[in-house]
Design an enzyme around this catalytic site. Structure first.
Site, PDB file in Angstrom:
ATOM      1  N   GLU A 123       0.780  -1.398   0.338  1.00 31.64           N
ATOM      2  CA  GLU A 123      -0.066  -0.210  -0.114  1.00 31.64           C
ATOM      3  C   GLU A 123       0.585   1.544  -0.021  1.00 31.64           C
ATOM      4  OE1 GLU A 123      -2.219  -0.679   3.269  1.00 31.64           O
ATOM      5  OE2 GLU A 123      -4.022  -2.368   2.156  1.00 31.64           O
ATOM      6  N   ARG A 394      -0.381   9.252   9.426  1.00 24.98           N
ATOM      7  CA  ARG A 394      -0.525   7.319   9.686  1.00 24.98           C
ATOM      8  C   ARG A 394      -0.921   6.578   8.756  1.00 24.98           C
ATOM      9  NH1 ARG A 394      -4.105   3.324   9.769  1.00 24.98           N
ATOM     10  NH2 ARG A 394      -6.590   4.961   8.338  1.00 24.98           N
TER      11      ARG A 394
HETATM   12  P1  FAD Z   1     -13.741   0.497  15.840  1.00 27.42           P
HETATM   13  O1  FAD Z   1     -13.245  -0.826  15.123  1.00 27.42           O
HETATM   14  O2  FAD Z   1     -14.477   2.083  15.474  1.00 27.42           O
HETATM   15  O3  FAD Z   1     -14.839   0.562  17.449  1.00 27.42           O
HETATM   16  C1  FAD Z   1     -15.369   1.269  18.196  1.00 27.42           C
HETATM   17  C2  FAD Z   1     -16.348   0.989  19.019  1.00 27.42           C
HETATM   18  O4  FAD Z   1     -16.790   1.833  20.030  1.00 27.42           O
HETATM   19  C3  FAD Z   1     -17.262   0.442  18.382  1.00 27.42           C
HETATM   20  O5  FAD Z   1     -17.493  -0.873  18.353  1.00 27.42           O
HETATM   21  C4  FAD Z   1     -18.568   1.621  18.806  1.00 27.42           C
HETATM   22  O6  FAD Z   1     -20.359   1.063  18.511  1.00 27.42           O
HETATM   23  C5  FAD Z   1     -17.682   1.855  20.213  1.00 27.42           C
HETATM   24  N1  FAD Z   1     -18.815   3.373  20.929  1.00 27.42           N
HETATM   25  C6  FAD Z   1     -17.905   4.569  19.610  1.00 27.42           C
HETATM   26  N2  FAD Z   1     -18.811   5.495  21.280  1.00 27.42           N
HETATM   27  C7  FAD Z   1     -19.351   4.916  21.492  1.00 27.42           C
HETATM   28  C8  FAD Z   1     -19.995   5.424  23.496  1.00 27.42           C
HETATM   29  N3  FAD Z   1     -20.252   6.350  23.399  1.00 27.42           N
HETATM   30  N4  FAD Z   1     -20.829   4.548  23.614  1.00 27.42           N
HETATM   31  C9  FAD Z   1     -20.399   2.880  23.164  1.00 27.42           C
HETATM   32  N5  FAD Z   1     -19.975   1.939  22.317  1.00 27.42           N
HETATM   33  C10 FAD Z   1     -19.192   3.242  21.435  1.00 27.42           C
HETATM   34  N6  FAD Z   1      -6.598   0.001   9.350  1.00 27.42           N
HETATM   35  C11 FAD Z   1      -5.645  -1.118   8.726  1.00 27.42           C
HETATM   36  O7  FAD Z   1      -5.182  -1.264   9.712  1.00 27.42           O
HETATM   37  N7  FAD Z   1      -5.412  -1.521   7.449  1.00 27.42           N
HETATM   38  C12 FAD Z   1      -6.947  -1.774   6.743  1.00 27.42           C
HETATM   39  O8  FAD Z   1      -7.143  -2.309   5.916  1.00 27.42           O
HETATM   40  C13 FAD Z   1      -7.838  -0.459   7.265  1.00 27.42           C
HETATM   41  N8  FAD Z   1      -9.004  -0.332   6.224  1.00 27.42           N
HETATM   42  C14 FAD Z   1     -10.124   0.697   6.809  1.00 27.42           C
HETATM   43  C15 FAD Z   1     -10.922   0.809   6.271  1.00 27.42           C
HETATM   44  C16 FAD Z   1     -12.166   1.133   6.189  1.00 27.42           C
HETATM   45  C17 FAD Z   1     -13.616   1.540   5.504  1.00 27.42           C
HETATM   46  C18 FAD Z   1     -12.250   2.162   7.369  1.00 27.42           C
HETATM   47  C19 FAD Z   1     -13.342   2.897   7.996  1.00 27.42           C
HETATM   48  C20 FAD Z   1     -11.365   1.855   8.449  1.00 27.42           C
HETATM   49  C21 FAD Z   1      -9.451   1.654   7.634  1.00 27.42           C
HETATM   50  N9  FAD Z   1      -9.150   1.506   9.031  1.00 27.42           N
HETATM   51  C22 FAD Z   1      -7.372   0.716   8.426  1.00 27.42           C
HETATM   52  C23 FAD Z   1      -8.518   2.038  10.094  1.00 27.42           C
HETATM   53  C24 FAD Z   1      -8.969   0.533  11.339  1.00 27.42           C
HETATM   54  O9  FAD Z   1     -10.505  -0.174  10.417  1.00 27.42           O
HETATM   55  C25 FAD Z   1      -9.669   1.620  12.085  1.00 27.42           C
HETATM   56  O10 FAD Z   1      -9.066   2.458  12.910  1.00 27.42           O
HETATM   57  C26 FAD Z   1      -9.894   0.411  13.401  1.00 27.42           C
HETATM   58  O11 FAD Z   1     -10.619  -0.671  13.135  1.00 27.42           O
HETATM   59  C27 FAD Z   1     -11.014   1.305  14.642  1.00 27.42           C
HETATM   60  O12 FAD Z   1     -10.511   0.401  15.361  1.00 27.42           O
HETATM   61  P2  FAD Z   1     -11.134   0.533  17.201  1.00 27.42           P
HETATM   62  O13 FAD Z   1     -11.292  -0.854  17.265  1.00 27.42           O
HETATM   63  O14 FAD Z   1     -10.445   1.539  18.295  1.00 27.42           O
HETATM   64  O15 FAD Z   1     -12.775   1.297  16.835  1.00 27.42           O
HETATM   65  C1  SIN Z   2      -6.782   0.563   3.036  1.00 30.50           C
HETATM   66  O1  SIN Z   2      -7.719  -0.454   2.569  1.00 30.50           O
HETATM   67  O2  SIN Z   2      -6.201   1.536   1.900  1.00 30.50           O
HETATM   68  C2  SIN Z   2      -7.541   1.610   3.864  1.00 30.50           C
HETATM   69  C3  SIN Z   2      -6.470   0.816   4.676  1.00 30.50           C
HETATM   70  C4  SIN Z   2      -5.410   1.979   5.684  1.00 30.50           C
HETATM   71  O3  SIN Z   2      -7.073   2.497   6.431  1.00 30.50           O
HETATM   72  O4  SIN Z   2      -4.799   1.502   6.814  1.00 30.50           O
END
Ligand code: FAD
Ligand code: SIN
Length: 534
Positions: A123, A394
């Site tokens: 990537e 990032r």
């Molecule tokens: P999340 O997975 O967003 O989980 C947050 C949780 O908190 C959810 O359950 C939500 O409901 C809960 N929550 C929020 N507020 C509250 C509240 N007030 N009360 C109770 N619950 C709450 N990163 C990579 O490294 N590789 C990738 O390929 C990649 N692709 C991506 C593609 C997309 C479309 C997106 C949007 C992001 C991508 N990212 C990728 C980034 C990565 O997915 C996220 O940064 C990561 O998954 C965040 O994980 P998390 O557990 O911090 O939050």
């Molecule tokens: C992507 O698949 O391009 C997202 C990867 C990331 O947000 O790290």
């Protein structure tokens, strides 16, 4: 203080309270649960997280000729040298162990059929092929595997459709707390049951904030609707340390299809596979901006696209994969193929219309290497945390990895800490006296529209002092009106989320205004990058 039986019934007491059911929250919970009781609170369905939508995968050094030093150098270079080098090394060196754990939990990464080795993708900003993936739906594979494990664990209670309103500190015991107060301590959280509309108290020995990102403060974002920055706002209100909020990452390529909310991501791995960016007249343009062309780091590619669109007056650019082998493309990117077909685009024959979209928050709740925040007994991990890994921008696919590494460290620390931490039984229950049901939803929906429009127009990919000043002045009005409404209203998710998004927007604007340079994702026309600053 003696509690009456009703009072006791309304509360929960757990060893570990986890706010959020993405990769950060679930991986922490699985480790903590072998040492005590865990309550996971998730404001939507447990599967509805940013994690679930991750496409590209997880970066980790697996085989020669890749090396830790190369991954470290790429991470520092993408981060514009604002990363914490110690954190970068720690995370990258630990990656293979955390990946093995994920595999043990049931996550399947694609392998090359002929060699039996993991099929690694590349990537933007990566000098080697090092991204483990499951087709183009890596996040779903991880999310489902973790939820399965969590649901099977006898020590874990998973409360879906429950919303964390605020964390509990000495403020709730009537003490006057400021940002300078020493020893602010977290005792749990107030939780709204979205089905019954009841608010109850969860007392916890330690609390993990894992509430994810903030994409919903912008009009166009790849993030799911849950990404309203609640964790950052809760910690800010509790007077915890928040940092680097100006570094909001815009993903260069989301599908240009305005009816979609959120915007559908076109993974960077497609560019790693050979797809190239072009303007609407079919001309490549990235060579004008960076020798790495379509695979330059995200900040550079997103700004280049933004510039081409502004100069040409176009509302999107094209991502062209039509020169690549059609069978291979469909095999590796079935989700993107299906989504594009559903709107009449066959990406083996037609270029994909794409546009940048708000994607990821690099800053957030400041933590140390153990995931400890500035508030005692409160940890943070995942997108809401600012660990020092990403710096000013990032590197792709380093986010899922960061969540795993910091949730692991936090769990190790929290397990020890919980042993000597009593519950704070003096915390009073939620007091709803004097509040009335807000029957005018327009007061919330209109403010939300204004907030998103201010952030998208004044605090997007390119900023200026004047735009930030305007954003600040307009947000002030919205904050005042919303705080006033919040004080009077029966609490609902909608009013809480609006309030949280306004807190987050205020922090982004404030920190962007304070940064008197263009660095990484923060680009201001008032501080153009010079040869020395590059
Ligand atoms: P999340 O997975 O967003 O989980 C947050 C949780 O908190 C959810 O359950 C939500 O409901 C809960 N929550 C929020 N507020 C509250 C509240 N007030 N009360 C109770 N619950 C709450 N990163 C990579 O490294 N590789 C990738 O390929 C990649 N692709 C991506 C593609 C997309 C479309 C997106 C949007 C992001 C991508 N990212 C990728 C980034 C990565 O997915 C996220 O940064 C990561 O998954 C965040 O994980 P998390 O557990 O911090 O939050
Ligand atoms: C992507 O698949 O391009 C997202 C990867 C990331 O947000 O790290």
């Amino acid at each position: 203080m003696a509690l009456d039986p009703v009072h006791l019934m309304e509360r929960k007491r757990v060893d570990f309270l986890v706010l959020g059911s993405g990769i950060a929250g679930l991986s922490f919970a699985l480790k903590a649960a072998d040492h005590g009781t865990v309550c996971i609170v998730s404001k939507d369905r447990p599967l509805e997280t940013a994690t679930r939508y991750a496409q590209g995968g997880i970066a980790a050094v697996m085989y020669d000729p890749d090396s830790y030093d190369k991954h470290i150098a790429d991470t520092l270079s993408a981060g514009d040298d604002m990363n914490d080098p110690e954190v970068v090394r720690m995370t990258i060196v630990e990656a293979p162990d955390r990946i093995r754990e994920l595999i043990d939990w049931g996550v399947r990464f694609d392998k090359d059929k002929s060699t039996g080795l993991y099929d690694l993708a590349r990537e933007g900003g990566h000098s080697e092929y090092r991204v483990l993936h499951h087709k183009d739906k890596t996040g779903l594979e991880i999310q489902e595997a973790l939820v399965r494990r969590v649901e099977a664990h006898p020590n874990i209670e998973l409360l879906d459709s429950h919303f964390a309103i605020d964390i509990l500190t000495q403020h709730h015991l009537g003490e006057y707390i400021t940002r300078r107060t020493k020893g602010i301590t977290c005792y749990g959280a107030y939780i709204l049951n979205k089905r019954s509309n009841e608010i109850f108290t969860v007392l916890a020995r330690t609390t993990m904030m894992a509430t994810g990102g903030i994409g919903m403060v912008y009009n166009t974002s790849t993030n799911p609707a849950v990404a309203t920055g609640d964790g950052v706002a809760m910690v800010y209100r509790a007077k915890g340390l928040i940092e680097k909020m100006e570094f909001v990452q815009f993903h260069p390529t989301s599908l240009y299809h305005p009816p979609d909310k959120p915007s559908f991501l076109i993974t960077e791995a497609l560019r790693g596979f050979g797809a190239v960016l072009k303007t609407l007249d079919g001309k490549e343009f990235m060579q004008k901006y960076d020798p790495r062309e379509s695979l330059a780091p995200r900040d550079i590619v997103a700004r280049a696209i933004d510039n081409e669109m502004k100069v040409r007056g176009d509302d999107h650019v094209l991502l062209d994969a039509t020169h690549l082998d059609a069978t291979d493309l469909i095999f590796h990117f079935p989700t993107i193929y299906g989504k594009c077909l559903s709107i009449g685009i066959d990406f083996t024959r037609d270029p994909i219309p794409v546009v940048p979209a708000a994607h990821y928050l690099c800053g957030g709740i400041k933590t140390d290497t153990r995931g400890r925040t500035s508030i005692q007994n409160l940890y943070a991990s995942g997108e809401c945390a600012s660990t020092g890994l990403h710096g000013a921008n990032r590197l792709a696919s380093n986010s899922l990895l960061e969540s795993l590494v910091f949730s692991h460290h936090a769990a190790t620390d929290a397990i020890e800490r919980a042993k000597n931490t009593p519950w704070c039984l003096d915390i009073p229950d939620w007091d709803a006296e004097g509040t009335v049901l807000n029957e005018e939803m327009v007061l919330i929906t209109q403010s939300l529209k204004e907030l998103r429009s201010i952030m998208s127009n004044y605090v997007g990919i390119v900023r200026s002092n004047l735009r930030l000043q305007r954003a600040h002045d307009r947000l002030e009005i919205l904050v005042r009106e919303t705080e006033d409404l919040y004080e009077k209203s029966v609490v609902t998710t909608e009013i809480c989320e609006l309030r949280n998004m306004l807190n987050v927007a205020h922090l982004i604007v404030k920190m962007a205004y304070e940064r008197k340079e263009s660095r990484g994702l923060h680009f201001s026309i008032d501080y153009p990058k010079t040869a020395e600053s590059n």
